[in-house]
Design an enzyme around this catalytic site. Structure first.
Site, mmCIF file in Angstrom:
data_model
loop_
_atom_site.group_PDB
_atom_site.id
_atom_site.type_symbol
_atom_site.label_atom_id
_atom_site.label_comp_id
_atom_site.label_asym_id
_atom_site.label_seq_id
_atom_site.Cartn_x
_atom_site.Cartn_y
_atom_site.Cartn_z
ATOM 1 N N ASP A 8 -16.494 5.595 -33.769
ATOM 2 C CA ASP A 8 -17.342 4.707 -34.591
ATOM 3 C C ASP A 8 -18.580 5.509 -34.983
ATOM 4 O O ASP A 8 -19.250 6.093 -34.124
ATOM 5 C CB ASP A 8 -17.733 3.465 -33.769
ATOM 6 C CG ASP A 8 -18.475 2.410 -34.596
ATOM 7 O OD1 ASP A 8 -18.158 1.222 -34.463
ATOM 8 O OD2 ASP A 8 -19.402 2.774 -35.355
ATOM 9 N N ASP A 106 -16.345 2.479 -40.968
ATOM 10 C CA ASP A 106 -16.859 3.551 -40.092
ATOM 11 C C ASP A 106 -16.176 3.631 -38.733
ATOM 12 O O ASP A 106 -16.716 4.216 -37.813
ATOM 13 C CB ASP A 106 -18.390 3.448 -39.961
ATOM 14 C CG ASP A 106 -18.838 2.470 -38.891
ATOM 15 O OD1 ASP A 106 -18.118 1.481 -38.660
ATOM 16 O OD2 ASP A 106 -19.898 2.709 -38.293
ATOM 17 N N GLU A 107 -14.973 3.041 -38.622
ATOM 18 C CA GLU A 107 -14.259 3.111 -37.345
ATOM 19 C C GLU A 107 -12.811 3.525 -37.563
ATOM 20 O O GLU A 107 -12.174 3.049 -38.507
ATOM 21 C CB GLU A 107 -14.135 1.737 -36.694
ATOM 22 C CG GLU A 107 -15.366 0.978 -36.392
ATOM 23 C CD GLU A 107 -14.981 -0.448 -35.988
ATOM 24 O OE1 GLU A 107 -15.068 -0.755 -34.798
ATOM 25 O OE2 GLU A 107 -14.575 -1.219 -36.878
HETATM 26 P P1 TTP Z 1 -21.398 -0.892 -37.345
HETATM 27 O O1 TTP Z 1 -20.518 0.236 -36.882
HETATM 28 O O2 TTP Z 1 -21.258 -2.206 -36.673
HETATM 29 O O3 TTP Z 1 -22.927 -0.495 -37.180
HETATM 30 P P2 TTP Z 1 -23.649 0.885 -37.437
HETATM 31 O O4 TTP Z 1 -22.670 1.979 -37.735
HETATM 32 O O5 TTP Z 1 -24.692 0.680 -38.470
HETATM 33 O O6 TTP Z 1 -24.396 1.150 -36.061
HETATM 34 P P3 TTP Z 1 -23.772 1.627 -34.662
HETATM 35 O O7 TTP Z 1 -24.436 2.933 -34.365
HETATM 36 O O8 TTP Z 1 -24.161 0.570 -33.710
HETATM 37 O O9 TTP Z 1 -22.298 1.758 -34.864
HETATM 38 O O10 TTP Z 1 -21.215 -1.135 -38.893
HETATM 39 C C1 TTP Z 1 -20.909 -0.093 -39.820
HETATM 40 C C2 TTP Z 1 -21.597 -0.318 -41.135
HETATM 41 O O11 TTP Z 1 -21.237 -1.594 -41.686
HETATM 42 C C3 TTP Z 1 -23.104 -0.354 -41.010
HETATM 43 O O12 TTP Z 1 -23.696 0.926 -41.077
HETATM 44 C C4 TTP Z 1 -23.511 -1.227 -42.165
HETATM 45 C C5 TTP Z 1 -22.349 -2.188 -42.347
HETATM 46 N N1 TTP Z 1 -22.707 -3.497 -41.750
HETATM 47 C C6 TTP Z 1 -23.253 -4.471 -42.569
HETATM 48 O O13 TTP Z 1 -23.387 -4.268 -43.759
HETATM 49 N N2 TTP Z 1 -23.608 -5.670 -42.015
HETATM 50 C C7 TTP Z 1 -23.489 -5.932 -40.687
HETATM 51 O O14 TTP Z 1 -23.855 -7.029 -40.216
HETATM 52 C C8 TTP Z 1 -22.931 -4.905 -39.838
HETATM 53 C C9 TTP Z 1 -22.779 -5.140 -38.359
HETATM 54 C C10 TTP Z 1 -22.558 -3.718 -40.420
HETATM 55 MG MG MG Z 2 -20.910 2.219 -36.552
#
Ligand code: TTP
Ligand code: MG
Length: 350
Positions: A8, A106-107
């Site tokens: 991720d 992103d996963e």
């Molecule tokens: P995530 O992987 O949940 O979050 P992240 O990558 O920003 O942070 P982390 O380091 O905790 O993984 O989500 C991936 C992308 O999806 C994030 O960068 C932006 C988008 N997103 C939104 O637009 N709204 C949301 O509520 C969430 C959770 C994510």
């Molecule tokens: Mg992320």
């Protein structure tokens, strides 16, 4: 059980922005959907870890984030750019040759088979290093037998981490976890379980499985097994993008209207069909994707019985697949794709 490597990206949208504007690194900033002029009206999509120090989080109204840090920098989200970067990350991951499932923007999960733990950890280091070097982006990797567990391990190692969880340590590791950490347990299921005083995985593990099955059907059984150290979830590789043609589009505003989804599916099917025509190809596989308002995604695929170039077949199947994955959900974006392609006039017989 084969090992799963779950990756991720860290603060993904914000990290993409840092990669093209390095001067942002020292500042606390958020990425939001609203234009800069209307930033107070929108919601934070994500933010860098500098901003997280102030307690700012995804999903928070931007107005509230600005109160937590009045000098917060605001950027308007640039979906196309993040998707382009995501494509590069996924391509890099697929280049290792393991069955790879792209789970969201992103996963991803890789089935790395029966590798020993030390070898798996060194593979994770290589992948993480390559993403840092080639794309300038941080990520976190979790490794465990089972996709659901590997994701939980990944979440627990954030940010910028690598963590390997051995089979014999799974039960201990899960004990204190909240049920929301289990892949597939959304807010609604979490609320229903909280009503019967279940909020930790350890409490879930002690429940009568029949009660869970009554509440959630097959998923209840899965939940019970997961809580008890059994994770049967497999990596489902996405078909090869190179051998497919697809179109996707974001709605002007998130929608719950199936009529609107159907209309968009028609337009996307026409565009895909046009592209097929240009390439003089037939298809047998149809795939649709929905991205929901919470940015999670689902993909559903179907193989039809014979190769065809019929746009009606494409449309009707795309619509019915989309009905399955969008009912009751608020949808941000949909995609229609064809795969198992064959050159028109080819010799293939069925
Ligand atoms: P995530 O992987 O949940 O979050 P992240 O990558 O920003 O942070 P982390 O380091 O905790 O993984 O989500 C991936 C992308 O999806 C994030 O960068 C932006 C988008 N997103 C939104 O637009 N709204 C949301 O509520 C969430 C959770 C994510
Ligand atoms: Mg992320």
């Amino acid at each position: 059980m084969p090992l799963v490597l779950f990756l991720d990206m860290d603060y993904f949208f914000a990290a993409c922005e840092e990669s093209r504007h390095p001067e942002l690194k020292e500042k606390a900033f958020v990425v939001g959907t609203a234009t800069i002029a209307r930033k107070e009206k929108g919601v934070v999509q994500t933010c860098n870890y500098e901003a997280r120090k102030f307690g700012i989080r995804s999903g928070m109204p931007t107005m509230q984030a600005l109160k937590l840090d009045p000098s917060l920098v605001y950027l308007e989200s640039d979906d196309n750019f993040y998707e382009q970067v995501s494509g590069k990350v996924m391509e890099l991951l697929k280049s290792y040759g393991f069955a790879t499932e792209v789970i969201s923007i992103d996963e991803a999960a890789l089935d790395i088979g029966d590798m020993d733990y030390a070898e798996a950890e060194s593979l994770a280091r290589k992948i993480k290093g390559k993403i840092a070097k080639e794309l300038g982006l941080p990520c976190t990797i979790g490794i465990c037998a089972g996709k659901v567990y590997a994701k939980i391990v990944c979440d627990s190692a954030k940010p910028d981490g690598i963590k390997v969880l051995r089979g014999e340590d799974v039960k201990d590791f899960l004990k204190g976890m909240k049920i929301g950490s289990i892949l597939g347990v959304g807010k609604k299921s979490e609320d229903r379980l909280r009503k019967i005083s279940v909020s930790k995985v350890a409490e879930l593990a002690k429940m009568d499985p029949n009660v869970l099955i009554d509440m959630f059907g097959d998923f209840g059984k899965e939940l019970f097994l997961l809580a008890n150290g059994i994770d049967d979830s497999k990596v489902n590789p996405n078909y090869d993008e190179v051998l497919s043609i697809g179109r996707e589009r974001t709605f002007d505003s998130d929608t719950r209207s199936f009529a609107e989804i159907e209309r968009m599916a028609g337009i996307l099917s026409d565009e895909v069909h046009m592209e097929l025509g240009k390439k003089r190809m037939w298809f047998r596989g149809i795939s649709v994707k929905a991205r929901y308002s919470d940015f999670t995604e689902r993909i559903k695929n179907k193989k039809i019985s014979n190769y065809t170039d019929s746009v009606d077949t494409l449309k009707s199947n795309a619509v019915s697949l989309l009905r399955d994955i969008t009912s009751g959900r608020t949808v941000r974006k949909i995609g229609v794709r064809v795969y198992m392609l064959e050159k028109m006039g080819g010799q293939r017989s069925l």
